[in-house]
Design a protein around this motif. Structure first.
Motif, PDB file in Angstrom:
ATOM      1  N   ARG A 197      43.952  37.878  34.159  1.00 51.03           N
ATOM      2  CA  ARG A 197      43.491  37.610  35.536  1.00 51.03           C
ATOM      3  C   ARG A 197      42.401  38.595  35.950  1.00 51.03           C
ATOM      4  NH1 ARG A 197      48.232  35.799  39.608  1.00 51.03           N
ATOM      5  NH2 ARG A 197      48.705  33.847  38.591  1.00 51.03           N
ATOM      6  N   LYS A 198      42.562  39.865  35.571  1.00 51.11           N
ATOM      7  CA  LYS A 198      41.538  40.851  35.901  1.00 51.11           C
ATOM      8  C   LYS A 198      40.214  40.509  35.217  1.00 51.11           C
ATOM      9  CE  LYS A 198      44.542  44.792  36.711  1.00 51.11           C
ATOM     10  NZ  LYS A 198      44.918  46.134  36.247  1.00 51.11           N
ATOM     11  N   LEU A 236      38.659  37.503  36.967  1.00 50.52           N
ATOM     12  CA  LEU A 236      38.074  37.885  38.253  1.00 50.52           C
ATOM     13  C   LEU A 236      36.758  38.640  38.042  1.00 50.52           C
ATOM     14  CD1 LEU A 236      38.323  38.076  41.333  1.00 50.52           C
ATOM     15  CD2 LEU A 236      39.584  40.212  40.985  1.00 50.52           C
TER      16      LEU A 236
END
Length: 101
Positions: A5-6, A9
């Motif tokens: 997810r990081k 993003l």
């Protein structure tokens, strides 16, 4: 937050920043085509004007983005100079009967 997810993003933010950098000059090409088509500018005047305006604006933005780094560098330089002065003061021999401290 998971690593995937990081990374996703960060990739989205990077993609948006690149899209904005490419989308900002595009209206100038659209507008620049109009005076060339009407004969107001020749084919040499538009690229010269484009480079002068767009490139100088981008360079000014890049210079402004270094402002916080320059302020930090100034603070670090002052800390280094203060440390050198205190080191010089510490290395000066004191008389034996001088007040300690």
């Amino acid at each position: 937050m998971t690593a995937y997810r990081k990374a996703r993003l960060a990739t989205i933010i990077f993609a948006i920043s690149n899209d904005v950098a490419l989308a900002c000059p595009s209206p100038s090409f659209w507008y620049g085509g109009r005076p060339i088509a009407s004969g107001e500018y020749d084919q040499l005047a538009f690229p010269v004007t484009y480079m002068a305006v767009i490139q100088s604006a981008e360079l000014a933005g890049q210079y402004m983005s270094f402002g916080p780094n320059m302020a930090q560098a100034s603070a670090v330089a002052n800390n280094i100079l203060d440390a050198r002065e205190s080191r010089i003061c510490d290395s000066i021999p004191r008389p034996k009967d001088a007040w300690p401290g």
